[in-house]
Design a protein around this motif. Structure first.
Motif, short mmCIF file in Angstrom:
data_model
loop_
_atom_site.label_atom_id
_atom_site.label_comp_id
_atom_site.label_asym_id
_atom_site.label_seq_id
_atom_site.Cartn_x
_atom_site.Cartn_y
_atom_site.Cartn_z
N LEU A 40 0.86 -1.17 0.00
CA LEU A 40 0.00 0.00 0.00
C LEU A 40 0.90 1.22 0.00
O LEU A 40 1.83 1.32 0.81
N GLN A 42 0.67 5.39 0.09
CA GLN A 42 -0.21 6.53 0.32
C GLN A 42 0.64 7.72 0.73
O GLN A 42 1.35 7.68 1.73
N GLY A 95 -3.06 -2.62 -5.59
CA GLY A 95 -4.36 -2.00 -5.85
C GLY A 95 -4.27 -0.97 -6.95
O GLY A 95 -3.20 -0.55 -7.35
N PHE A 102 -10.80 3.74 -4.04
CA PHE A 102 -10.17 2.57 -3.42
C PHE A 102 -9.52 2.98 -2.10
O PHE A 102 -9.76 2.37 -1.06
N HIS A 103 -8.71 4.02 -2.15
CA HIS A 103 -8.02 4.46 -0.94
C HIS A 103 -8.99 5.00 0.11
O HIS A 103 -8.82 4.76 1.29
N VAL A 106 -10.56 1.99 1.78
CA VAL A 106 -9.59 1.24 2.60
C VAL A 106 -9.21 2.02 3.86
O VAL A 106 -9.14 1.45 4.95
N ARG A 132 -7.61 -4.78 4.69
CA ARG A 132 -8.72 -4.12 4.00
C ARG A 132 -8.37 -3.83 2.54
O ARG A 132 -9.21 -4.01 1.65
N ALA A 133 -7.15 -3.38 2.29
CA ALA A 133 -6.72 -3.11 0.92
C ALA A 133 -6.70 -4.39 0.10
O ALA A 133 -7.15 -4.42 -1.05
N GLU A 136 -10.33 -5.45 -0.55
CA GLU A 136 -10.93 -4.55 -1.53
C GLU A 136 -10.43 -4.88 -2.94
O GLU A 136 -11.19 -4.93 -3.89
#
Length: 170
Positions: A40, A42, A95, A102-103, A106, A132-133, A136
Motif C-alpha cells: 500500500l 499513500q 491495488g 479505493f483508498h 480502505v 482491508r486493501a 478490496e
C-alpha cells in the motif's frame, strides 16, 4: 511460514507507472520464490506485508531493506506461523493507483498524510489497513478473499494494460 509487515518512506515522489513497474517486477520475482504479499502506497509512505518460507523471505527482505527507493524502514511484525498465508492470492499487488475511491474505502476516515503516518507505526492498524486493501482489491478483481485453496501468486491483471501498454507478459 514467516510474515513480515513493514512501513517505510519513499525516497522520492513515485509516479503511478513507476509504482506499477515496481509491483510487476516484484510480483514476478515473488512468484518464482513462492512469496505472497500486498503493498500500500499513500502520500509517500509504504506499508507492505510479505509471506513465505523463512529461508527465502529473510534474504529477500534484506534486499528490500537496502533498496534506495525508500528509507526509514520500520519492521512492524516479524512472525512465524503454521497457518496458510492471509495474502496468498497475489504474489504482489498494490491495488489500482488511479482509483481514489479505493483508498477512501480502505482508509476509512484517515484523511490526512500526518494521521496516516502517525497511525501506521501501530502494527495492528497497519495489518488491518493492509487486510482491508487486500480484500478490496480481491472484490475489485472478482476474487473471493475467503477462499484459501486458490492458486497462490497471481500477478495483478490491471498492471499490464494500464501501466505497461499491454506489452509485457505475465
Amino acid at each position: 511460514m514467516l510474515t513480515i509487515v513493514y512501513r517505510s518512506e519513499a525516497s522520492h515522489a513515485m509516479a503511478s507507472a513507476e509504482l506499477a513497474e515496481l509491483c510487476l517486477v516484484s510480483a514476478r520475482n515473488n512468484r518464482a520464490l513462492g512469496i505472497t504479499g500486498f503493498l500500500l502506497h499513500q502520500d509517500g509512505l509504504f506499508l507492505q506485508v510479505l509471506e513465505g518460507e523463512r529461508r527465502v523471505l529473510e534474504p529477500l527482505f534484506e534486499r528490500i531493506r537496502r533498496d534506495d527507493r525508500h528509507r526509514n524502514v520500520e519492521v512492524l511484525l516479524h512472525e512465524d506461523s503454521t497457518t496458510k498465508p492471509n495474502f496468498a492470492f497475489w504474489s504482489m499487488n498494490l491495488g489500482p493507483l488511479d482509483d481514489e475511491e479505493f483508498h477512501t474505502r480502505v482508509l476509512r476516515g484517515v484523511t490526512t498524510k500526518e494521521e496516516f503516518a502517525a497511525k501506521t507505526h501501530d502494527p495492528d492498524f497497519a495489518l488491518d489497513i493492509l487486510m482491508r486493501a487486500y480484500m478490496e482489491a480481491c472484490v475489485m478483481s472478482d476474487v473471493d478473499p475467503a477462499t484459501h485453496d486458490l492458486t497462490c501468486g497471481a500477478i495483478p491483471a490491471w498492471i499490464l494494460p494500464t501501466y505497461m501498454g499491454g506489452m509485457v507478459e505475465a
